[in-house]
Design a protein around this motif. Structure first.
Motif, PDB file in Angstrom:
ATOM      1  N   SER A 146       0.823  -1.208   0.000  1.00  0.00           N
ATOM      2  CA  SER A 146       0.000   0.000   0.000  1.00  0.00           C
ATOM      3  C   SER A 146       0.856   1.257   0.000  1.00  0.00           C
ATOM      4  N   VAL A 147       0.311   2.326  -0.586  1.00  0.00           N
ATOM      5  CA  VAL A 147       1.016   3.611  -0.555  1.00  0.00           C
ATOM      6  C   VAL A 147       1.020   4.185   0.855  1.00  0.00           C
ATOM      7  N   ALA A 148       0.063   3.793   1.688  1.00  0.00           N
ATOM      8  CA  ALA A 148       0.071   4.242   3.079  1.00  0.00           C
ATOM      9  C   ALA A 148       1.288   3.676   3.812  1.00  0.00           C
ATOM     10  N   GLY A 149       1.599   2.402   3.550  1.00  0.00           N
ATOM     11  CA  GLY A 149       2.795   1.812   4.137  1.00  0.00           C
ATOM     12  C   GLY A 149       4.052   2.522   3.672  1.00  0.00           C
ATOM     13  N   PRO A 185       7.196   1.735  16.049  1.00  0.00           N
ATOM     14  CA  PRO A 185       5.755   1.749  16.311  1.00  0.00           C
ATOM     15  C   PRO A 185       5.000   2.546  15.245  1.00  0.00           C
ATOM     16  N   PHE A 186       4.276   1.848  14.407  1.00  0.00           N
ATOM     17  CA  PHE A 186       3.450   2.499  13.388  1.00  0.00           C
ATOM     18  C   PHE A 186       2.293   3.250  14.069  1.00  0.00           C
ATOM     19  N   PRO A 187       1.691   4.222  13.368  1.00  0.00           N
ATOM     20  CA  PRO A 187       0.444   4.804  13.893  1.00  0.00           C
ATOM     21  C   PRO A 187      -0.591   3.703  14.050  1.00  0.00           C
ATOM     22  N   SER A 193      -6.025   5.604   7.620  1.00  0.00           N
ATOM     23  CA  SER A 193      -5.901   7.051   7.793  1.00  0.00           C
ATOM     24  C   SER A 193      -6.104   7.744   6.451  1.00  0.00           C
ATOM     25  N   GLU A 194      -7.189   8.478   6.312  1.00  0.00           N
ATOM     26  CA  GLU A 194      -7.561   9.049   5.016  1.00  0.00           C
ATOM     27  C   GLU A 194      -6.527  10.022   4.443  1.00  0.00           C
ATOM     28  N   PRO A 195      -5.911  10.925   5.239  1.00  0.00           N
ATOM     29  CA  PRO A 195      -4.972  11.876   4.636  1.00  0.00           C
ATOM     30  C   PRO A 195      -3.695  11.239   4.092  1.00  0.00           C
ATOM     31  N   LEU A 250       2.273  12.468  10.680  1.00  0.00           N
ATOM     32  CA  LEU A 250       2.203  13.032  12.032  1.00  0.00           C
ATOM     33  C   LEU A 250       0.753  13.098  12.513  1.00  0.00           C
ATOM     34  N   ASP A 251      -0.147  13.498  11.624  1.00  0.00           N
ATOM     35  CA  ASP A 251      -1.559  13.572  11.992  1.00  0.00           C
ATOM     36  C   ASP A 251      -2.117  12.194  12.311  1.00  0.00           C
ATOM     37  N   ALA A 252      -1.635  11.163  11.595  1.00  0.00           N
ATOM     38  CA  ALA A 252      -2.103   9.800  11.864  1.00  0.00           C
ATOM     39  C   ALA A 252      -1.710   9.354  13.271  1.00  0.00           C
ATOM     40  N   TYR A 253      -0.591   9.863  13.783  1.00  0.00           N
ATOM     41  CA  TYR A 253      -0.201   9.581  15.167  1.00  0.00           C
ATOM     42  C   TYR A 253      -1.021  10.407  16.166  1.00  0.00           C
ATOM     43  N   GLY A 254      -1.714  11.425  15.642  1.00  0.00           N
ATOM     44  CA  GLY A 254      -2.426  12.334  16.532  1.00  0.00           C
ATOM     45  C   GLY A 254      -1.554  13.461  17.045  1.00  0.00           C
TER      46      GLY A 254
END
Length: 338
Positions: A146-149, A185-187, A193-195, A250-254
């Motif tokens: 995946s491109v997210a990965g 540690p991944f998010p 995560s949509e963004p 960063l946003d995916a981590y909150g």
């Protein structure tokens, strides 16, 4: 191998490979592309220039159904393998000594995987390669398509972790999966995560097209990326897309309170060879987050790793084993009592 660039005289010429396939098209079934870290980093399209005979885990009887290829193995591989101290290497001389069964089982069903050069390199550069290849030991292969990965692993968040825990050679990073990947540690919900996906896809596609257009591989592209004297609009755009991808991670981590900006910072100060003489060595600039941002991100990653280690230890043993298989759980940095 079939390789026209080999200097040691051991490899077979590419022309022989085509001749063998013309003679018996079935030979193509057991001749696969072979690729390593150098091609991944230097070729604009990550093109391989070597092919290799691969019988996988076939028995000798099965492998002999390709007599032309077995003749090559018997002539060039068998004599050396029969001298090996390990019985398994001697006994199964037509198979690779290290077949990496776990790797090929893990990527079964995927159309592509993420790879990174794990030799000494100035830049941490992940990219996709198709499955159906033989990967050299100079590559670390991640069973992720995946491109997210890709976004998480190519992000500066992961680079902070890798450069802190990975090994090095001279001034270059050596990406060691046990230290850089398995503990990272991944998010928690990075896959959904949509963004992340649109930012990652735009960055990856732009980088791929830029490398082909400039006829420059990953190393040359990132050399320009980190050069403060490089003002080409495409390189500037690549920097901006990288920042957008970092923001999504960063946003995916909150961690929305972390608002980093990049600067051109020297990795280290060069010493002049002689007083009064300017060193001809290129300055080791890197376009990166300032140290205070990197320290903050590293601190939060360490805390997240520790939290997840405690979560694992609090689970029953079967659930702990299952949790270790999940990418979102970094392996504890310190050994447990288990």
């Amino acid at each position: 191998t079939f390789d026209d660039t080999s200097k040691n005289g051991v490899a077979n010429p590419i022309a022989l490979m085509y001749e063998l396939i013309r003679k018996d098209p079935r030979n193509a079934e057991r001749i696969l592309p072979y690729i390593g870290g150098e091609e991944v980093n230097d070729s604009p399209a990550h093109a391989h220039h070597r092919n290799v005979i691969n019988f996988g885990q076939m028995s000798e009887e099965e492998a002999r159904q390709w007599p032309d290829l077995m003749a090559i193995i018997e002539a060039k591989v068998k004599p050396e393998r029969l001298e090996n101290n390990r019985e398994g290497y001697r006994k199964n001389w037509w198979q690779y000594a290290e077949k990496r069964r776990e790797l090929y089982e893990a990527i079964r069903g995927l159309d592509r995987v993420l790879v990174v050069n794990c030799g000494a390199t100035p830049h941490m550069s992940f990219t996709f390669l198709p499955t159906g290849m033989v990967y050299a030991n100079s590559l670390a292969v991640v069973a992720e398509s995946s491109v997210a990965g890709f976004a998480v692993l190519q992000s500066r968040v992961h680079e902070v972790w890798a450069r802190n825990f990975g090994s090095s050679m001279k001034d270059d990073l050596r990406y060691t999966p046990t230290d850089c990947f398995e503990t990272f540690p991944f998010p928690s919900k990075w896959e959904s995560s949509e963004p992340i996906e649109p930012a990652s896809r735009e960055y990856y596609d732009f980088r791929a097209a830029l490398m082909v257009r400039n006829n420059e591989g990953l190393t040359k592209t990132y050399n320009r990326f980190h050069d403060p004297d490089e003002h080409d609009s495409n390189i500037v755009n690549l920097r901006e897309l990288h920042a957008a991808m970092d923001r999504a991670v960063l946003d995916a981590y909150g961690w929305t309170d972390i608002r980093p900006t990049c600067e051109f910072i020297l990795d280290y100060e060069d010493e002049e060879d002689e007083p009064g003489k300017v060193s001809k060595r290129k300055k080791p600039w890197r376009y990166r987050w300032p140290d205070q941002i990197r320290d903050e991100v590293l601190g939060r990653l360490l805390e997240l790793n520790a939290d997840r280690a405690r979560e694992q230890q609090a689970r029953p043993a079967p659930m702990r084993a299952e949790a270790k298989l999940k990418k979102s759980f970094g392996t504890p940095l310190l050994d447990s009592d288990e």
